[in-house]
Design a protein around this motif. Structure first.
Motif, PDB file in Angstrom:
ATOM      1  N   SER A   1       4.041 -18.822  20.275  1.00  0.00           N
ATOM      2  CA  SER A   1       4.018 -18.151  18.972  1.00  0.00           C
ATOM      3  C   SER A   1       5.396 -17.608  18.624  1.00  0.00           C
ATOM      4  O   SER A   1       5.803 -17.605  17.461  1.00  0.00           O
ATOM      5  CB  SER A   1       2.987 -17.014  18.974  1.00  0.00           C
ATOM      6  OG  SER A   1       3.395 -15.953  19.824  1.00  0.00           O
ATOM      7  N   LEU A   2       6.131 -17.173  19.638  1.00  0.00           N
ATOM      8  CA  LEU A   2       7.486 -16.664  19.415  1.00  0.00           C
ATOM      9  C   LEU A   2       8.388 -17.757  18.861  1.00  0.00           C
ATOM     10  O   LEU A   2       9.107 -17.561  17.869  1.00  0.00           O
ATOM     11  CB  LEU A   2       8.057 -16.118  20.721  1.00  0.00           C
ATOM     12  CG  LEU A   2       9.478 -15.581  20.696  1.00  0.00           C
ATOM     13  CD1 LEU A   2       9.554 -14.331  19.837  1.00  0.00           C
ATOM     14  CD2 LEU A   2       9.956 -15.291  22.112  1.00  0.00           C
ATOM     15  N   LYS A   3       8.329 -18.938  19.483  1.00  0.00           N
ATOM     16  CA  LYS A   3       9.171 -20.045  19.019  1.00  0.00           C
ATOM     17  C   LYS A   3       8.746 -20.540  17.646  1.00  0.00           C
ATOM     18  O   LYS A   3       9.552 -21.093  16.908  1.00  0.00           O
ATOM     19  CB  LYS A   3       9.128 -21.184  20.045  1.00  0.00           C
ATOM     20  CG  LYS A   3       9.868 -20.845  21.337  1.00  0.00           C
ATOM     21  CD  LYS A   3      10.052 -22.050  22.222  1.00  0.00           C
ATOM     22  CE  LYS A   3       8.752 -22.542  22.798  1.00  0.00           C
ATOM     23  NZ  LYS A   3       8.969 -23.631  23.786  1.00  0.00           N
TER      24      LYS A   3
ATOM     25  N   GLU B   1      18.590 -12.725  19.170  1.00  0.00           N
ATOM     26  CA  GLU B   1      17.990 -11.386  19.199  1.00  0.00           C
ATOM     27  C   GLU B   1      18.983 -10.374  19.750  1.00  0.00           C
ATOM     28  O   GLU B   1      19.118  -9.260  19.221  1.00  0.00           O
ATOM     29  CB  GLU B   1      16.715 -11.389  20.055  1.00  0.00           C
ATOM     30  CG  GLU B   1      15.519 -12.093  19.427  1.00  0.00           C
ATOM     31  CD  GLU B   1      14.758 -11.193  18.457  1.00  0.00           C
ATOM     32  OE1 GLU B   1      15.227 -10.073  18.169  1.00  0.00           O
ATOM     33  OE2 GLU B   1      13.701 -11.634  17.978  1.00  0.00           O
TER      34      GLU B   1
ATOM     35  N   PHE C   1      10.893  -7.466  22.389  1.00  0.00           N
ATOM     36  CA  PHE C   1       9.632  -8.093  22.014  1.00  0.00           C
ATOM     37  C   PHE C   1       8.856  -8.470  23.266  1.00  0.00           C
ATOM     38  O   PHE C   1       9.421  -8.590  24.357  1.00  0.00           O
ATOM     39  CB  PHE C   1       9.834  -9.332  21.124  1.00  0.00           C
ATOM     40  CG  PHE C   1      10.607 -10.464  21.776  1.00  0.00           C
ATOM     41  CD1 PHE C   1      10.055 -11.241  22.793  1.00  0.00           C
ATOM     42  CD2 PHE C   1      11.882 -10.776  21.343  1.00  0.00           C
ATOM     43  CE1 PHE C   1      10.764 -12.276  23.378  1.00  0.00           C
ATOM     44  CE2 PHE C   1      12.601 -11.818  21.928  1.00  0.00           C
ATOM     45  CZ  PHE C   1      12.033 -12.563  22.950  1.00  0.00           C
TER      46      PHE C   1
ATOM     47  N   THR D   1       4.034 -16.286  28.481  1.00  0.00           N
ATOM     48  CA  THR D   1       4.355 -15.073  27.727  1.00  0.00           C
ATOM     49  C   THR D   1       5.673 -14.526  28.256  1.00  0.00           C
ATOM     50  O   THR D   1       5.995 -14.708  29.429  1.00  0.00           O
ATOM     51  CB  THR D   1       3.242 -14.016  27.892  1.00  0.00           C
ATOM     52  OG1 THR D   1       1.978 -14.610  27.608  1.00  0.00           O
ATOM     53  CG2 THR D   1       3.453 -12.834  26.956  1.00  0.00           C
TER      54      THR D   1
ATOM     55  N   ARG E   1       5.784 -11.321  23.674  1.00  0.00           N
ATOM     56  CA  ARG E   1       4.966 -12.242  22.898  1.00  0.00           C
ATOM     57  C   ARG E   1       4.649 -13.498  23.706  1.00  0.00           C
ATOM     58  O   ARG E   1       5.337 -13.827  24.663  1.00  0.00           O
ATOM     59  CB  ARG E   1       5.727 -12.681  21.633  1.00  0.00           C
ATOM     60  CG  ARG E   1       6.088 -11.577  20.662  1.00  0.00           C
ATOM     61  CD  ARG E   1       4.898 -11.124  19.860  1.00  0.00           C
ATOM     62  NE  ARG E   1       4.330 -12.217  19.100  1.00  0.00           N
ATOM     63  CZ  ARG E   1       4.795 -12.623  17.910  1.00  0.00           C
ATOM     64  NH1 ARG E   1       5.846 -12.003  17.362  1.00  0.00           N
ATOM     65  NH2 ARG E   1       4.221 -13.608  17.269  1.00  0.00           N
TER      66      ARG E   1
ATOM     67  N   GLU F   1       7.885 -18.620  15.222  1.00  0.00           N
ATOM     68  CA  GLU F   1       8.157 -17.609  14.207  1.00  0.00           C
ATOM     69  C   GLU F   1       9.634 -17.258  14.086  1.00  0.00           C
ATOM     70  O   GLU F   1       9.989 -16.293  13.428  1.00  0.00           O
ATOM     71  CB  GLU F   1       7.334 -16.354  14.505  1.00  0.00           C
ATOM     72  CG  GLU F   1       5.840 -16.589  14.314  1.00  0.00           C
ATOM     73  CD  GLU F   1       5.038 -15.298  14.343  1.00  0.00           C
ATOM     74  OE1 GLU F   1       5.669 -14.228  14.397  1.00  0.00           O
ATOM     75  OE2 GLU F   1       3.807 -15.370  14.304  1.00  0.00           O
TER      76      GLU F   1
ATOM     77  N   LYS G   1      13.364 -14.772  11.000  1.00  0.00           N
ATOM     78  CA  LYS G   1      12.014 -14.630  11.526  1.00  0.00           C
ATOM     79  C   LYS G   1      10.996 -14.905  10.429  1.00  0.00           C
ATOM     80  O   LYS G   1      11.202 -14.532   9.274  1.00  0.00           O
ATOM     81  CB  LYS G   1      11.801 -13.225  12.094  1.00  0.00           C
ATOM     82  CG  LYS G   1      12.535 -12.946  13.390  1.00  0.00           C
ATOM     83  CD  LYS G   1      12.128 -11.594  13.953  1.00  0.00           C
ATOM     84  CE  LYS G   1      12.767 -11.339  15.292  1.00  0.00           C
ATOM     85  NZ  LYS G   1      12.346 -10.021  15.855  1.00  0.00           N
TER      86      LYS G   1
END
Length: 308
Positions: free
Chosen positions: A213-215, A295, A207, A196, A209, A217, A263
């Motif tokens: 899941s971040l990669k 970002e 963010f 995380t 996350r 999205e 995103k």
């Protein structure tokens, strides 16, 4: 669990943390990302009780950290500097920390020390930068705290030592659900060790996350649209693409090919472009470093500075 609730920390007129809300679950390997001055080291010093917040809360398992000995004994902070212990031998440094951490394990210390063959009776100021980092890491692990905080954890380590130190950390995390928080500019290391991550910018959380899941999205999209009836390339603007509902982090065009960072999961991205009947739509997951850069670009930070 670690919690920061609307946390503010100032240094004279500079606001290092500006209303930060952050949760870090027990047993997590958590990465703190951000440019210089983003607030990463400030969070680690608040969690270790070195700093006291100006407002908000800093809690470990529901208890405030600052001036709380019982909580601080469960936290070990590895600073990015070790100059204050230069006159100590490794043996004296070990005994110093042993006085403050009741769960200190001589067995763990000696096993780790032998793995990297550090001398017990040489002064720390004779060690290389990498050896100093190894020394404090093995002491931190030997203290057997519930929480281990590392500021620039792998700085100064050669590639072989990086692997050894990472293995020591991972073994400890698996063995006793050690919660590890790592601040680093080396995004490759964060990606390899942490599950995380949070990105900070100007004292705020951008963010927080799970990395996988971040990669999943944020995507790099290469798209080609049908030509106009006159046979000319279609000219879409960034605003045209954003009107589909996608959050656009980066937009550029080279002749008929559009390169877009957006995103959204794959289905969301495909659905957004479907009404424009693309001739080609290729989606490529981004690396953590690319996500970090794009970002911050959105926030006005120069990507050329990020890579320095």
């Amino acid at each position: 669990m670690i919690e920061l609730k609307n946390t503010v920390k100032k240094f004279e007129s500079f606001k290092a943390l500006d209303g930060v809300d952050l949760k870090i679950e027990k047993g997590t390997a958590f990465g703190l990302l951000g440019s210089n001055g983003a607030g990463k080291s400030t969070i680690l010093r608040l969690l270790s009780g070195i700093y006291k917040q100006d407002s908000g809360e800093v809690l470990i398992d529901g208890s405030p950290v600052y001036d709380n000995v019982s909580v601080k004994q469960r936290v070990f902070f590895i600073n990015d500097e070790t100059v204050q212990f230069g006159s100590f031998t490794l043996k004296r440094l070990k005994n110093y920390y042993k006085n403050y951490y009741p769960n200190f394990s001589e067995e763990v210390f000696e096993n780790l020390r032998k793995r990297i063959n550090l001398p017990l009776n040489k002064k720390i100021n004779t060690f290389s930068k990498g050896m100093k980092r190894q020394a404090i890491v093995i002491i931190g692990l030997a203290c057997r705290t519930d929480y281990l905080l590392l500021d620039e954890a792998f700085d100064g380590l050669d590639p072989t030592m990086r692997i050894i130190v990472k293995k020591m950390l991972v073994d400890a995390m698996l063995d006793r659900q050690l919660t590890t928080i790592i601040s680093s500019h080396n995004l490759k290391e964060i990606n390899e060790v942490c599950d995380t991550a949070a990105l900070l910018h100007n004292g705020k959380i951008v963010f927080s996350r799970e990395i996988d899941s971040l990669k999943g999205e944020v995507h790099k999209i290469q798209v080609v649209f049908p030509k106009t009836p006159e046979g000319l390339p279609v000219e879409y603007t960034k605003e045209d693409i954003a009107a589909t509902g996608l959050e656009i982090l980066h937009f550029e065009r080279s002749q008929s090919i559009y390169y877009i960072i957006a995103k959204g999961d794959e289905d969301t991205v495909k659905a957004a472009f479907a009404p424009k009947n693309p001739l080609l739509l290729e989606m490529i997951p981004l690396t953590l470093e690319e996500i970090f850069i794009y970002e911050l670009e959105v926030l006005g930070y120069d990507s050329n500075d990020i890579s320095k």
